[in-house]
Design an enzyme around this catalytic site. Structure first.
Site, PDB file in Angstrom:
ATOM      1  N   LYS A   1       0.843  -1.187   0.000  1.00 13.85           N
ATOM      2  CA  LYS A   1       0.000   0.000   0.000  1.00 13.85           C
ATOM      3  C   LYS A   1       0.886   1.248   0.000  1.00 13.85           C
ATOM      4  O   LYS A   1       1.851   1.335   0.759  1.00 13.85           O
ATOM      5  CB  LYS A   1      -0.895  -0.012   1.240  1.00 13.85           C
TER       6      LYS A   1
ATOM      7  N   GLU B   1     -19.618  -6.442   9.908  1.00 17.57           N
ATOM      8  CA  GLU B   1     -20.614  -5.757  10.727  1.00 17.57           C
ATOM      9  C   GLU B   1     -21.655  -6.707  11.307  1.00 17.57           C
ATOM     10  O   GLU B   1     -22.114  -6.517  12.436  1.00 17.57           O
ATOM     11  CB  GLU B   1     -21.309  -4.670   9.900  1.00 17.57           C
TER      12      GLU B   1
ATOM     13  N   ARG C   1     -25.688  -3.093   6.866  1.00 20.27           N
ATOM     14  CA  ARG C   1     -25.274  -4.442   6.488  1.00 20.27           C
ATOM     15  C   ARG C   1     -25.583  -5.464   7.584  1.00 20.27           C
ATOM     16  O   ARG C   1     -25.511  -6.660   7.355  1.00 20.27           O
ATOM     17  CB  ARG C   1     -23.772  -4.446   6.191  1.00 20.27           C
TER      18      ARG C   1
END
Length: 637
Positions: free
Chosen positions: A285, A371, A399
């Site tokens: 990253k 979640e 969600r």
């Protein structure tokens, strides 16, 4: 001022068709130019930087090998899709990223034929890709479907549900696992690349298929045994994983920044596989930009920045951020109550729970991008007498709605839901707008639903939630900074279901739920100046509703305006239901609900979004004048 980067190869690429005309030897230079262009763009616009830098070579390789857009390329979440946008005909608009009428910060079907699936929430790519692959098979097509998913997104159960289904279905699907977790060692250069190419090449596949045909003569049991032995042996060479057990052919890990490895592997996967394949690619990253490499978390999402120094521009803050107020308030309550624990679904810094975790590391749980699990995990903690605060963005809590209903609400478990990013979110647009939480939570029996009007109220609501043990309780607050009110050292416990009068008037009543209160106060000043004596009230609670307050406002005023930063069906619905069932709409009361527009609103500056929605002071004044039939005054407001 720094001059734009020199990009002679990139200048020749208007679409991926142009990219496919380049020689493979030119691809590394193209990647360098693409990375420089990406850094320059985001330095002017802000946005997601680190993830895009990490997939520059992968993006070049994918568009070089596959025939996009006929081949479907799906980016999970979309944080990493800026290089993809540059290469797919949108380079000239990239400096409009995340701005009104500009490009979305995520993939978007309406924006380009190269975005076959819109994404801004995590872990959807494999499911969507499998659906596209099944559709292709049903109509006898032959195009490729490629889903790119990060290792973080693989922590979500939905990704594994899709993998399980894909393995069982057996459709030709290519999953690229983009692994940018620095705790995982990178592959060892040329040898790893050679072995990965060998594993997907025709030689290995031919030997394997010949072996299967030969051993078939010896019976199914022997066939299975030898086939499994071959696959087991290959595991030693190529790092076979649990993906094999799910029915995927596994390749890698390979160096995601080495185009000499990536391109041949992707070609072999494209040409030599009929079933589901997963290619494990290791990337870094922030690759290629020093500040982002050294601090990947801080350069995931950035403000405008100086390319040379990496210094990010910061808007002056006149008041503390709501997220920080929540975190500091929860820390204070946790010092008084050792039963308080905090849960985040892979958003510790976004929700402020990184601060809580520094003080109470053993009482902080990051469950990953999960979640659904987070909510039921919190329910389990609550069932054992703990006080879990499941801090989740409004749009992400959607969600886990079944878990909120089935695992929390029905059992009346005292799970606390701090709901961050409630309402408009500016540049992040419709996928992150917290529009629906009041509606979907206030519809549940026994659920307490609060909204903080300012940062001091948020502190009170944290303490109120900590003290409340009768069932589930939620409190919502927006992105950004507070309004600059005086802050108590510690919050007070609010009386459940009781609002407050901020300003008393006689003709017009403005009943606010949440942070539009300051605009209601400003609107009241204008209305008073126009001769319309105005009351301003802060409801605090959508459920249970302060019926005494609503009844008083309805009886003592000619006009009642409810104001909330939420969708149709939320706070206003609760008020109107009470008024209608108690006969208070039959005597000339003029009620007007102000809510978010019944649409998915694209990105813009927050103040513009409020103005367009009629939720700023001017919009509230206009609504009052229109309710009274004063059309000329409304037009001037």
């Amino acid at each position: 001022m720094k001059s734009p980067p020199n990009t002679p190869l990139l200048d020749r690429v208007q679409t991926p068709a142009d990219l496919r005309k380049l020689n493979e030897s030119e691809l590394p230079q193209l990647a360098e130019e693409l990375r420089a262009e990406l850094i320059d763009i985001v330095s002017h616009t802000g946005g997601h930087l680190g993830a895009g830098l990490g997939v520059v070579e992968l993006t070049v390789a994918l568009h070089h090998v596959f025939n996009t857009p006929a081949d479907r390329l799906i980016w999970d979440v979309g944080h990493q899709a800026y290089p993809h946008k540059i290469l797919t005909g949108r380079r000239d608009r990239m400096r409009t990223l995340r701005q009104e009428d500009g490009l979305s910060g995520f993939t978007k079907r309406a924006e380009s034929e190269y975005d076959p699936f819109g994404a801004a929430h995590s872990s959807t790519s494999i499911s969507a890709g499998l659906g596209m692959a099944a559709a292709r098979d049903l109509q006898g097509g032959s195009n490729n479907v490629i889903a790119v998913i990060g290792d973080g997104a693989m922590s979500a159960g939905m990704a594994f549900e899709a993998l399980n289904n894909a393995g069982a279905l057996g459709s030709r699907l290519i999953v690229i696992l983009n692994d940018n977790d620095m705790s995982i060692a990178p592959p060892t250069g040329a040898l790893s690349g050679y072995l990965a190419r060998l594993a997907v090449g025709k030689t290995y596949l031919s030997i394997r298929d010949f072996g299967k045909k030969l051993t078939a003569y010896l019976g199914k049991r022997m066939d299975r045994a030898i086939t499994r032995a071959v696959e087991h042996a290959r595991g030693y060479v190529t790092g076979g994983t649990m993906f094999e057990e799910l029915g995927f052919f596994h390749v890698g890990p390979i160096d995601g920044h080495n185009l000499e490895h990536l391109v041949p592997v992707l070609k072999n996967v494209r040409d030599n596989h009929d079933g589901p394949v997963i290619v494990h690619v290791v990337t870094q990253k922030g690759k290629g930009y020093g500040p982002a490499e050294e601090s990947a978390d801080k350069y995931h999402g950035v403000n405008k920045f100086d390319v040379v120094t990496g210094t990010q521009a910061k808007a002056p803050a006149n008041a503390p951020a709501y997220t920080k107020v929540f975190a500091e308030s929860l820390i204070e309550e946790a010092r008084h109550d050792d039963k308080i624990v905090a849960i985040t679904a892979a958003m510790p810094s976004g929700t402020g729970l990184d601060l809580f975790g520094e003080v109470f590391p053993n009482r902080t749980f990051d469950v990953g991008i999960a979640e659904q699990h987070a909510v039921t995990f919190a329910a389990g903690l609550a069932s054992e007498g703990y006080k879990p605060f499941a801090a989740i963005y409004s749009t992400f809590l959607q969600r886990a709605y079944d878990q909120v209903v089935h695992d929390v609400a029905i059992q009346k478990l005292p799970v606390r839901f701090p709901i961050d990013r409630a309402g408009f979110v500016g540049a992040d647009g419709p996928t992150h707008c917290g529009a629906f939480d009041t509606t979907y939570l206030a519809s549940l029996p026994g659920f307490v639903v609060m909204a903080a009007a300012d940062e001091a109220e948020l502190r009170h609501m944290v303490r109120t939630a900590a003290a409340y043990d009768e069932g589930p309780i939620a409190f919502r607050y927006p992105r950004g900074n507070g309004v600059g009110v005086d802050m108590p050292e510690r919050g007070a416990v609010l009386e459940i279901g009781k609002g407050r009068i901020i300003k008393q008037g006689t003709k017009v009543a403005l009943l606010s739920f949440g942070t539009r209160l300051s605009d209601c106060v400003a609107a009241a000043e204008e209305l008073d100046a126009a001769g319309l004596s105005t009351t301003v009230a802060d409801a605090r609670f959508a459920k249970p509703l302060d019926e005494d307050l609503v009844r008083r406002l309805a009886r003592e005023h000619e006009v009642l305006i409810t104001v909330e930063e939420g969708s149709i069906g939320g706070f206003a619905s609760q008020v109107l239901h009470y008024l209608a069932t108690n006969g208070m709409l039959e005597h000339g009361l003029k009620v007007r609900p102000l809510v978010l527009p019944d649409e998915f609103t694209d990105q813009a500056k927050p103040e513009k979004m409020y103005a367009n929605a009629g939720l700023d002071a001017a919009g509230i004044v206009r609504t009052v004048f229109n309710a009274l039939g004063q059309v000329e005054q409304a037009a001037r407001a």
